[in-house]
Write a protein that holds these residues in place. Structure first.
Motif, mmCIF file in Angstrom:
data_model
loop_
_atom_site.group_PDB
_atom_site.id
_atom_site.type_symbol
_atom_site.label_atom_id
_atom_site.label_comp_id
_atom_site.label_asym_id
_atom_site.label_seq_id
_atom_site.Cartn_x
_atom_site.Cartn_y
_atom_site.Cartn_z
ATOM 1 N N TYR A 181 10.570 61.739 153.097
ATOM 2 C CA TYR A 181 10.751 61.192 153.819
ATOM 3 C C TYR A 181 11.189 59.643 153.835
ATOM 4 N N GLY A 185 13.989 55.264 158.110
ATOM 5 C CA GLY A 185 14.850 54.389 158.573
ATOM 6 C C GLY A 185 16.466 53.932 158.216
ATOM 7 N N TRP A 186 16.535 53.272 157.422
ATOM 8 C CA TRP A 186 17.428 52.951 157.182
ATOM 9 C C TRP A 186 19.076 54.409 156.671
ATOM 10 N N ALA A 188 19.144 56.490 158.783
ATOM 11 C CA ALA A 188 19.539 56.436 160.336
ATOM 12 C C ALA A 188 19.950 55.019 160.381
ATOM 13 N N ALA A 189 19.953 54.170 160.170
ATOM 14 C CA ALA A 189 20.670 53.501 160.220
ATOM 15 C C ALA A 189 21.880 53.147 159.673
ATOM 16 N N LYS A 245 20.190 52.557 150.692
ATOM 17 C CA LYS A 245 19.514 54.533 151.144
ATOM 18 C C LYS A 245 19.356 54.989 149.427
#
Length: 310
Positions: A181, A185-186, A188-189, A245
């Motif tokens: 995982y 965060g990237w 989702a961004a 990403k």
């Protein structure tokens, strides 16, 4: 974009699953090679053109980046080299299509039922409707990080196969655990604005170009235009974070690197243009890719629904 639901009745969940999954399989077999090329171009950190290189040298460098070890092989071997990680890609693409095609309409219906007044009062009737579709897409896009491990494994197989040497799928899952995982965060961004632009752009075209009251009654041509408008907007908006990403995910398992370090190195070595590497092939394939998957899903979901009812 999502296959439309017929007015008055919706297809069964099983039919939507089968139709969306089928479109994912067909899309994968046709477009996976182009996706591999885009990922390899985004992962490449050296200059292919310029720096005094001749045309022949630039072509050789490009071939090496795209085809890797098969750069000097015959055409069919080169083409076959564009299918690494197909197993991971299949799992990810099918799950992604089922999730996105089926998820966004449910979220949109929830927002329409419980929060329509908020969107209408804030943005007006027409714009509020468009923003609602976009917001539903954005929320679904954020939730897509649940599928991240399959995406990580697919990208590593496409761009860094050495990370898999001597290790089975089960061994990688066991060894890496939550490390799969990495970059959540990237992701989702990237997904939040990307999915917002995809569904919002599509709704904008239907609302403002074609003045449709019911988006599900769009003609093939209207869906074509809406899909292209939304998809190109989505890919362009998400491109910089998509590059970051991809580079986070294609690193060796034992040599991770933070997104901030990747951004610093990218700006220093490649300039801001590096954030848009691979954008052209992705945009070139977005139109036919979305039109194809949308058409297949739209056609097959009612077929499966009718067959199941019989």
């Amino acid at each position: 974009m999502s296959p439309p639901i017929a007015s008055g009745k919706s297809e069964s969940g099983t039919a939507r699953f089968l139709g969306s999954a089928s479109s994912g399989v067909m899309e994968l077999l046709i477009f996976h090679p182009v996706d591999t090329v885009a990922k390899r171009l985004m992962s490449n950190q050296s200059r292919i053109f310029g720096d005094g290189k001749s045309t022949a040298e630039s072509r050789a460098a490009l071939s090496k980046v795209v085809f890797k070890d098969a750069a000097n092989e015959a055409f069919m071997k080169k083409y076959a080299s564009l299918f690494p990680g197909l197993g991971f890609a299949a799992g990810y693409k099918i799950a992604q299509r089922v999730y996105k095609f089926g998820g966004q309409p449910f979220v949109k219906d929830y927002l329409n039922t419980h929060h329509k007044a908020v969107f209408t009062n804030t943005f007006g009737e027409k714009t509020g409707k468009t923003i609602m579709h976009a917001t539903a897409g954005s929320l679904v896009g954020i939730g897509e990080i649940a599928l991240l491990p399959l995406d990580v494994l697919k990208i590593k197989r496409q761009t860094n196969p050495e990370a898999f040497r001597g290790r089975s799928f089960v061994t990688i899952i066991k060894d890496e655990g939550m490390g799969l995982y990495r970059g959540a965060g990237w992701t989702a961004a990237r997904n939040a604005p990307g999915s917002f632009a995809l569904f919002g752009g599509s709704a904008f075209v239907k609302e403002y170009m074609f003045s449709l009251q019911d988006y599900n009654k769009a003609t093939f041509f209207q869906n074509f235009c809406a899909s292209i408008g939304g998809a190109v907007a989505s890919i362009t908006v998400a491109a910089p974070l998509d590059v970051v990403k991809t580079r986070i995910q294609n690193r060796n398992f034992d040599n991770p690197e933070s997104g901030l370090n990747i951004i610093k190195d990218l700006v220093k070595k490649e300039g801001f243009g590096g954030f848009f590497k691979g954008l052209t092939p992705k945009i070139l394939v977005v139109g036919p890719k979305l039109i194809f998957s949308f058409t297949v899903a739209q056609q097959l979901i009612p077929v499966f629904d009718s067959a199941l009812k019989k």
